[in-house]
Write a protein that holds these residues in place. Structure first.
Motif, short mmCIF file in Angstrom:
data_model
loop_
_atom_site.label_atom_id
_atom_site.label_comp_id
_atom_site.label_asym_id
_atom_site.label_seq_id
_atom_site.Cartn_x
_atom_site.Cartn_y
_atom_site.Cartn_z
N LEU A 22 13.08 4.49 -4.61
CA LEU A 22 12.18 3.71 -3.67
C LEU A 22 12.65 3.36 -2.51
N ASP A 23 14.08 3.01 -2.42
CA ASP A 23 14.60 2.50 -1.04
C ASP A 23 14.66 3.80 -0.21
N LEU A 24 15.12 4.90 -0.82
CA LEU A 24 15.20 6.14 0.10
C LEU A 24 13.71 6.50 0.52
N PHE A 25 12.70 6.44 -0.17
CA PHE A 25 11.45 6.81 0.25
C PHE A 25 11.06 6.03 1.24
N ALA A 26 11.25 4.55 1.23
CA ALA A 26 10.93 3.53 2.23
C ALA A 26 11.83 3.94 3.43
N ARG A 27 13.23 4.15 3.55
CA ARG A 27 13.84 4.57 4.62
C ARG A 27 13.11 5.76 5.36
N ASP B 246 0.76 -1.10 -0.03
CA ASP B 246 -0.25 -0.06 -0.02
C ASP B 246 0.86 1.37 0.19
N PHE B 247 1.98 1.20 0.83
CA PHE B 247 2.88 2.53 0.74
C PHE B 247 3.37 2.76 -0.61
N VAL B 248 3.87 1.61 -1.30
CA VAL B 248 4.38 1.73 -2.56
C VAL B 248 3.33 2.41 -3.71
#
Length: 105
Positions: free
Chosen positions: A50-55, A20-22
């Motif tokens: 995407l990895d930056l946004f997730a962190r 859902d976040f992605v």
């Protein structure tokens, strides 16, 4: 099928990010997804972002709107750095290093 795409569920399984976040990132235009056989895929070229946004989201509790602002500011900063490098090349000057200035004293 394109080799430069990753099944969203596989990315989420390896990164511990919620699908859902992605998908919210995609809705906000921060990343692009592609549908193949009714399954969402992400572009491999977007993994860094995407990895930056997730962190930012999971480690720092920054919401999607905050991630959007940070993403825009980082983009502006990159463009300014490129412009500055171009101007320095055109002027034939070396970047100023504060250590060089203080060594003369």
């Amino acid at each position: 099928m394109n080799e430069d795409i990753i099944l969203l569920s596989e990315y989420c399984a390896h990164s511990c990010a919620e699908p859902d976040f992605v998908l919210q990132l995609a809705e906000e235009g921060l990343i692009a997804t592609e549908m193949h056989d009714d399954l969402p895929y992400i572009l491999a070229s977007q993994l860094h972002d995407l990895d930056l946004f997730a962190r930012l989201h999971y480690d720092l509790s920054i919401n999607i709107e905050g991630i959007d602002v940070i993403h825009n500011l980082l983009g502006r900063m990159r463009r300014m750095e490129q412009e500055l490098a171009l101007l320095r090349r055109q002027l034939g000057t070396e970047p100023f290093e504060p250590e060089d200035f203080f060594e003369e004293w």
